[in-house]
Design a protein around this motif. Structure first.
Motif, PDB file in Angstrom:
ATOM      1  N   LYS A 109     -40.862 -41.173   2.038  1.00  0.00           N
ATOM      2  CA  LYS A 109     -42.174 -40.511   2.056  1.00  0.00           C
ATOM      3  C   LYS A 109     -43.266 -41.579   1.995  1.00  0.00           C
ATOM      4  O   LYS A 109     -43.214 -42.490   1.163  1.00  0.00           O
ATOM      5  CB  LYS A 109     -42.302 -39.568   0.865  1.00  0.00           C
ATOM      6  CG  LYS A 109     -43.613 -38.791   0.841  1.00  0.00           C
ATOM      7  CD  LYS A 109     -43.738 -37.945  -0.413  1.00  0.00           C
ATOM      8  CE  LYS A 109     -43.023 -36.629  -0.279  1.00  0.00           C
ATOM      9  NZ  LYS A 109     -43.330 -35.723  -1.416  1.00  0.00           N
ATOM     10  N   SER A 110     -44.251 -41.487   2.896  1.00  0.00           N
ATOM     11  CA  SER A 110     -45.243 -42.559   3.024  1.00  0.00           C
ATOM     12  C   SER A 110     -46.657 -42.008   3.167  1.00  0.00           C
ATOM     13  O   SER A 110     -46.860 -40.860   3.587  1.00  0.00           O
ATOM     14  CB  SER A 110     -44.931 -43.433   4.254  1.00  0.00           C
ATOM     15  OG  SER A 110     -43.616 -43.924   4.209  1.00  0.00           O
ATOM     16  N   PHE A 111     -47.607 -42.871   2.833  1.00  0.00           N
ATOM     17  CA  PHE A 111     -49.026 -42.570   3.010  1.00  0.00           C
ATOM     18  C   PHE A 111     -49.664 -43.815   3.626  1.00  0.00           C
ATOM     19  O   PHE A 111     -49.462 -44.921   3.136  1.00  0.00           O
ATOM     20  CB  PHE A 111     -49.667 -42.254   1.652  1.00  0.00           C
ATOM     21  CG  PHE A 111     -50.949 -41.478   1.753  1.00  0.00           C
ATOM     22  CD1 PHE A 111     -50.954 -40.095   1.614  1.00  0.00           C
ATOM     23  CD2 PHE A 111     -52.157 -42.128   1.981  1.00  0.00           C
ATOM     24  CE1 PHE A 111     -52.146 -39.381   1.709  1.00  0.00           C
ATOM     25  CE2 PHE A 111     -53.333 -41.416   2.088  1.00  0.00           C
ATOM     26  CZ  PHE A 111     -53.328 -40.044   1.943  1.00  0.00           C
ATOM     27  N   ILE A 125     -52.649 -39.688  -4.072  1.00  0.00           N
ATOM     28  CA  ILE A 125     -51.555 -40.434  -3.430  1.00  0.00           C
ATOM     29  C   ILE A 125     -50.409 -40.639  -4.405  1.00  0.00           C
ATOM     30  O   ILE A 125     -49.239 -40.411  -4.076  1.00  0.00           O
ATOM     31  CB  ILE A 125     -52.065 -41.793  -2.905  1.00  0.00           C
ATOM     32  CG1 ILE A 125     -53.031 -41.580  -1.740  1.00  0.00           C
ATOM     33  CG2 ILE A 125     -50.894 -42.673  -2.453  1.00  0.00           C
ATOM     34  CD1 ILE A 125     -53.717 -42.848  -1.286  1.00  0.00           C
ATOM     35  N   GLU A 179     -48.564 -37.464  -5.023  1.00  0.00           N
ATOM     36  CA  GLU A 179     -47.775 -37.049  -3.853  1.00  0.00           C
ATOM     37  C   GLU A 179     -46.548 -37.940  -3.645  1.00  0.00           C
ATOM     38  O   GLU A 179     -45.453 -37.453  -3.364  1.00  0.00           O
ATOM     39  CB  GLU A 179     -48.656 -37.085  -2.598  1.00  0.00           C
ATOM     40  CG  GLU A 179     -47.978 -36.489  -1.374  1.00  0.00           C
ATOM     41  CD  GLU A 179     -48.931 -36.404  -0.187  1.00  0.00           C
ATOM     42  OE1 GLU A 179     -48.464 -36.650   0.944  1.00  0.00           O
ATOM     43  OE2 GLU A 179     -50.120 -36.095  -0.396  1.00  0.00           O
ATOM     44  N   ILE A 180     -46.732 -39.254  -3.795  1.00  0.00           N
ATOM     45  CA  ILE A 180     -45.640 -40.204  -3.561  1.00  0.00           C
ATOM     46  C   ILE A 180     -44.742 -40.336  -4.787  1.00  0.00           C
ATOM     47  O   ILE A 180     -43.522 -40.428  -4.676  1.00  0.00           O
ATOM     48  CB  ILE A 180     -46.196 -41.597  -3.168  1.00  0.00           C
ATOM     49  CG1 ILE A 180     -47.020 -41.504  -1.883  1.00  0.00           C
ATOM     50  CG2 ILE A 180     -45.061 -42.598  -3.000  1.00  0.00           C
ATOM     51  CD1 ILE A 180     -46.234 -41.138  -0.646  1.00  0.00           C
TER      52      ILE A 180
END
Length: 330
Positions: A135-137, A150, A153-154
């Motif tokens: 999983k990435s941003f 962020i 979420e991560i």
């Protein structure tokens, strides 16, 4: 009388990996068969492009045609062995230049180099074809974003990485929210685009792969066990990691990794040599990144994999150059 091919071993570059590149270039120079090739060390830096002879004399490269002048004679190269890690050798810049001059070079072309060197675009591309990634941003340097969102979420721990960087330069593992800001600053020093990526707990492996004349081969897989928090620059080049080649893997997992590696290699339309890194989580390989110009220093993984496969450096380099020249004759 057989005429040997003049080979420019292009090394150095504009990034912090220049020293590693020079070490790799020296390995190639020392292992090229002199009966087949007449190799020259070509050093590229931001300040100058030069050919350096055995007695350390320097001769400037003419950038108009990538030639050099010595003893009242102009020398042109038959092929370029590109061993620059990072920019401008791994990101497509030099490839575009050599394409314009119609000089054959080892490795993949400018478009494929540009995609593979950019972790952001490479990951997005491969995800569309069912390749597992963490999983990435993605964040641009001038972008407004909510740090807390962020992290929520991560999750923690997480990694902050420059999108375009090699040898783990600029990468941080963040275990506490208070260290997130400094990790962002560190990554932005290397690139204007960065990736915030979830931490994957599993077995890290590296896969060497290459093709000669359209035949793809996978080398013995390496398991990497770092003494540090992750496989960082120090682990890679200061001996602070344990490498097991071939990796101890169940046959079904090994076959799955080989199949995925070949799939990625084909999807990216690569040629020559590459090294792919994965994390295996609960028997599922997650793609981390691909390196289309693997290092050949004493500590590097790719030459160790070649040795385990019983392939000499001299033979490998010869086949790489020969395959490049045959491809350009078509």
């Amino acid at each position: 009388m057989k005429i040997t091919k003049k080979i420019a071993i292009v090394m150095g570059g504009y990034s912090k990996e220049s020293t590693i590149s020079i070490n790799s270039g020296n390995t190639i120079f020392n292992n090229l068969c002199r009966k087949k090739y007449d190799p020259y060390k070509v050093y590229i830096s931001k300040d100058k492009w030069i050919v350096k002879t055995i007695n350390n004399k320097e001769y400037p490269i003419n950038k108009k045609d990538f030639s050099f002048f010595i003893k009242k004679k102009n020398f042109n190269f038959d092929c370029v062995f590109n061993i620059i890690h990072g920019t401008p050798g791994e990101d497509g810049i030099l490839q575009s230049y050599f394409d314009l001059l119609k000089i054959p070079y080892t490795g993949c072309g400018f478009y494929h180099s540009s995609i593979t060197f950019n972790k952001k675009y490479c990951s997005i591309f491969l995800k569309n074809f069912g390749i597992n990634i963490s999983k990435s941003f993605f964040i641009n340097i001038n972008q407004n974003f909510c740090r807390k969102k962020i992290i929520d979420e991560i999750g923690l721990p997480l990694f902050v990485k420059p999108s375009k960087s090699g040898s783990s330069i600029g990468i941080s593992k963040v275990t506490e929210e208070k260290n997130f800001e400094s990790a962002l600053k560190k990554a932005f020093l290397e690139d204007k685009e960065i990736i915030v990526e979830s931490f994957l707990k599993g077995k890290e492996i590296s896969v060497g792969i290459y093709s000669f004349n359209n035949k793809i081969n996978v080398l013995p897989i390496t398991e990497i066990i770092s003494q540090n928090d992750f496989f960082d620059f120090e682990s890679k080049y200061s001996g602070k990691s344990k490498e097991i080649t071939p990796a101890i893997l169940p046959i079904n997992i090994k076959n799955k990794i080989i199949k995925i590696s070949i799939k990625i290699y084909k999807l990216l339309n690569l040629n020559g040599m590459s090294r792919l890194d994965f994390i295996i989580v609960n028997d599922t390989p997650y793609f981390l990144e691909i390196n289309t110009i693997p290092a050949f220093s004493k500590e590097s993984i790719f030459p160790k994999q070649l040795k385990k496969a019983g392939i000499s450096l001299s033979d490998f380099f010869h086949n790489l150059i020969n395959s490049c020249l045959l491809y350009n004759e078509k």
